[in-house]
Design an enzyme around this catalytic site. Structure first.
Site, mmCIF file in Angstrom:
data_model
loop_
_atom_site.group_PDB
_atom_site.id
_atom_site.type_symbol
_atom_site.label_atom_id
_atom_site.label_comp_id
_atom_site.label_asym_id
_atom_site.label_seq_id
_atom_site.Cartn_x
_atom_site.Cartn_y
_atom_site.Cartn_z
ATOM 1 N N GLN A 47 -2.036 10.377 -1.750
ATOM 2 C CA GLN A 47 -1.406 10.696 -0.480
ATOM 3 C C GLN A 47 -0.229 11.643 -0.695
ATOM 4 O O GLN A 47 0.216 11.856 -1.821
ATOM 5 C CB GLN A 47 -0.920 9.408 0.196
ATOM 6 C CG GLN A 47 0.054 8.609 -0.642
ATOM 7 C CD GLN A 47 0.272 7.202 -0.144
ATOM 8 O OE1 GLN A 47 0.024 6.892 1.013
ATOM 9 N NE2 GLN A 47 0.733 6.314 -1.014
ATOM 10 N N HIS A 100 12.195 -5.511 7.031
ATOM 11 C CA HIS A 100 11.979 -6.226 5.783
ATOM 12 C C HIS A 100 12.621 -7.618 5.812
ATOM 13 O O HIS A 100 12.083 -8.559 5.194
ATOM 14 C CB HIS A 100 12.512 -5.400 4.607
ATOM 15 C CG HIS A 100 11.690 -4.182 4.331
ATOM 16 N ND1 HIS A 100 12.068 -2.929 4.743
ATOM 17 C CD2 HIS A 100 10.485 -4.038 3.719
ATOM 18 C CE1 HIS A 100 11.141 -2.045 4.379
ATOM 19 N NE2 HIS A 100 10.174 -2.698 3.761
ATOM 20 N N GLU A 144 0.515 -2.582 -5.969
ATOM 21 C CA GLU A 144 0.603 -1.325 -5.223
ATOM 22 C C GLU A 144 -0.450 -0.355 -5.756
ATOM 23 O O GLU A 144 -0.556 -0.154 -6.968
ATOM 24 C CB GLU A 144 1.997 -0.713 -5.357
ATOM 25 C CG GLU A 144 2.133 0.719 -4.895
ATOM 26 C CD GLU A 144 1.813 0.918 -3.419
ATOM 27 O OE1 GLU A 144 1.096 1.889 -3.104
ATOM 28 O OE2 GLU A 144 2.280 0.112 -2.600
ATOM 29 N N ASP A 151 -6.148 -1.777 -6.595
ATOM 30 C CA ASP A 151 -6.554 -2.117 -5.235
ATOM 31 C C ASP A 151 -6.387 -3.622 -5.067
ATOM 32 O O ASP A 151 -6.945 -4.411 -5.839
ATOM 33 C CB ASP A 151 -8.000 -1.700 -5.003
ATOM 34 C CG ASP A 151 -8.494 -2.064 -3.626
ATOM 35 O OD1 ASP A 151 -9.026 -3.186 -3.469
ATOM 36 O OD2 ASP A 151 -8.358 -1.246 -2.707
ATOM 37 N N ASP A 162 2.850 -6.486 2.802
ATOM 38 C CA ASP A 162 3.682 -5.377 3.290
ATOM 39 C C ASP A 162 2.829 -4.116 3.310
ATOM 40 O O ASP A 162 2.966 -3.228 2.476
ATOM 41 C CB ASP A 162 4.890 -5.206 2.381
ATOM 42 C CG ASP A 162 5.853 -4.145 2.881
ATOM 43 O OD1 ASP A 162 5.756 -3.764 4.065
ATOM 44 O OD2 ASP A 162 6.696 -3.694 2.086
#
Length: 585
Positions: A310, A341, A383, A417, A439
């Site tokens: 990205q 948060h 992540e 993933d 999140d």
């Protein structure tokens, strides 16, 4: 006696036959041109699929919802290809010059499509209609390629190939010369009908085989070569240059005898002009990207990197709080991110919280809130994009905002993933987690949809302790209630009991947190969350006794947040699964 004179006829003198030098037989012209034609079909097919994939990828990035964008681009393009095939009938009498102009137009439109699409998004704020227009134009031009090449091959073929052509396809394109259909060189022999049909079928098979193999190569080259090495804008421009060289070279060299001098001059001028435009755009692409980025993000762009997954942009000065954008969507608004948060993390920490799993959270803000609890012994962050974590760790403004969370020895980062990582968690997770925090971007963003599925929540249930808690960001309650309550129904279908609540107070003028903006320049009015526990009894909504001092959250605030969310509860909705995602509204 005088005898009469008899006149004898003259004797015919036979001359020795003149021996002429034996000329080696040359293959028919159709045989000589078939290989270069198939090679150009291969190249053009690869270029055409690159244009198609580039439109899908860029539209998904700019507009969102990749399923919808892929459906629109593919359906419009296939329809336009049929239209192009029909329109090509009008160019059969001038097939050579027609094919050259079609390839030049395709190279120009396809090569510049990414820049024009990005410009429409940056300066006009709307790119949906531009996507449809380019899909239509590119599809029409791609659809005209094969019929024109068939007409050219039929005219240049030998007896079998020529005999298979129709009368109208036997005229040479652009030259005014005609060939007698079905004649074979000097012999004048008519090719048998079966032989002609077989050769025509073989020609069609060869063309489509080259077309399909070229499409395969183009489809693989786009994600593995063009995007990583050149990016979307430069990759499209280079593809256009390859396209115009291949198409123009075929017509101007192989089919040069089918062109008049005027047609040849026209094609040379058009191809040189297209190459000049593409080369100029390639040299200016960096300046264009910088100007477009300023138009999208403002004048305070400080960091802009393209990771493998990205585009990541950080705006704001070193003195003020930064804003983090992922693929054009505001992920962290520095001035108000603590509201999001704090509401996501702290209700889930009301109970045992020694081991915490954060799904997503590559910016480090959720980990920052977890690390404020002395009892948090181990924090695992899963992540997908290493580039986001690297920037959150090294950028001074982001590292200050997340309180250097990724340098804390209690934090372990896994780049994977989350769905596949959790599937194998039983083999590499020694203990279960007390708290799991999701999140993630809004469920309406297609790449994250599977992480809002019943199957994914079932995997989370396997790694939670019996008394564990699961906090989920579920989108806006007020602006997208159907999406929010679908997440709630999906959690309950996976065996969780849920407690809905929301948080308000977003920074005006920003697209909301991890949610998509609707294009208004201001995001939804709230963030929606769900606190879930295994079993059938909903969890209590509160703060832990050892909770740190919070800026936006308190016991009274949470009670009001729960009541506010419950007011928008509607009818019971079906859960979302991998095979039937229900986040399309």
């Amino acid at each position: 006696m005088i005898e009469p004179t008899v006149t004898m006829p003259p004797k015919r003198v036979r001359r020795a036959p003149v021996r002429r030098p034996v000329r080696r037989s040359e293959p028919p012209r159709g045989t000589r041109v078939r290989f270069p034609v198939l090679a150009v079909v291969f190249v053009c097919a690869a270029c055409g699929l690159v244009y198609e994939l580039e439109l899908v990828a860029l539209a998904s990035y700019l507009i969102g919802d990749s399923v919808t964008q892929a459906s629109v681009v593919l359906s419009v393009m296939v329809f336009a290809m049929g239209v192009g095939s029909l329109l090509a009938k009008r160019l059969r009498c001038r097939a050579a010059v027609g094919f050259g102009l079609v390839e030049a137009g395709l190279a120009l439109i396809g090569g510049c499509s990414a820049m024009v699409l990005y410009a429409a998004f940056a300066w006009l704020g709307e790119s949906r209609y531009v996507v449809v227009a380019f899909s239509l134009a590119i599809g029409v031009l791609i659809g005209a390629e094969i019929p024109l090449l068939m007409a050219l091959i039929q005219r240049t073929a030998g007896p079998a190939g020529a005999g298979s052509a129709s009368g109208s396809a036997s005229r040479a394109g652009g030259s005014g010369r005609t060939r007698r259909t079905g004649r074979s060189g000097r012999s004048g022999r008519q090719a048998p009908l079966g032989e002609r049909d077989d050769d025509a079928a073989g020609t069609v098979a060869d063309l489509f085989a080259a077309d399909y193999v070229g499409a395969l190569v183009g489809g693989l080259a786009f994600p593995f070569l063009l995007l990583p090495w050149l990016g979307q804008l430069t990759g499209a421009l280079v593809t256009g240059a390859v396209n115009v060289v291949a198409g123009g070279g075929l017509v101007l060299w192989v089919f040069r005898r089918d062109l008049t001098a005027r047609s040849r001059a026209l094609l040379v001028a058009v191809n040189v002009s297209v190459l000049a435009v593409l080369a100029t755009a390639t040299m200016l692409v960096d300046d264009f990207e910088e100007a477009a980025r300023r138009a999208v993000y403002g004048e305070r762009v400080r960091v802009a990197v393209q990771t493998e997954l990205q585009e990541v942009v950080v705006t704001g000065g070193l003195e003020g709080p930064p804003d983090l954008f992922l693929d054009g969507r505001l992920r962290v608004a520095g001035e108000g991110e603590y509201r999001y948060h704090e509401a996501l993390v702290h209700p889930a920490m009301n109970g045992p919280h020694a081991r915490v799993l954060i799904v997503g959270g590559g910016d480090g803000m959720a980990a920052r809130e977890v690390l404020r609890y002395p009892g948090a012994r181990a924090v695992t962050v899963v992540e997908l994009d290493p580039g986001v974590v690297r920037l959150a760790r090294t950028d001074p403004a982001l590292a200050t905002l997340n309180a250097q969370a990724f340098r804390d020895p209690r934090v372990r980062v896994v780049h994977a993933d989350a769905f596949h990582w959790l599937r194998g968690a039983t083999s590499h997770v020694q203990e279960r987690y007390d708290v799991v925090i999701s999140d993630l971007p809004d469920p309406g963003i297609t790449p994250s949809t599977k992480l809002y599925s019943q199957e994914f929540y079932g995997l989370v249930a396997r790694v939670l302790t019996p008394s564990g808690r699961f906090a989920v960001h579920a989108g806006s309650v007020a602006d997208r209630p159907r999406t929010y309550w679908t997440v709630d129904a999906t959690l309950r279908a996976a065996g969780f009991a849920t407690r809905p609540y929301s948080a308000s107070g977003r920074t005006p003028g920003f697209a909301a947190g991890p949610d998509r903006s609707g294009g208004t320049g201001q995001g939804p009015a709230d963030w929606g969350f769900l606190l879930a526990v295994p079993g059938g009894r909903p969890p209590a909504l509160g703060l832990a006794p050892d909770a740190p001092r919070l800026r936006s959250l308190g016991e009274g605030t949470l009670e009001a947040a729960a009541r506010r969310a419950e007011r928008d509860r509607g009818d019971e909705l079906p859960p979302s699964t991998l095979v039937h995602p229900r986040y399309g509204d």
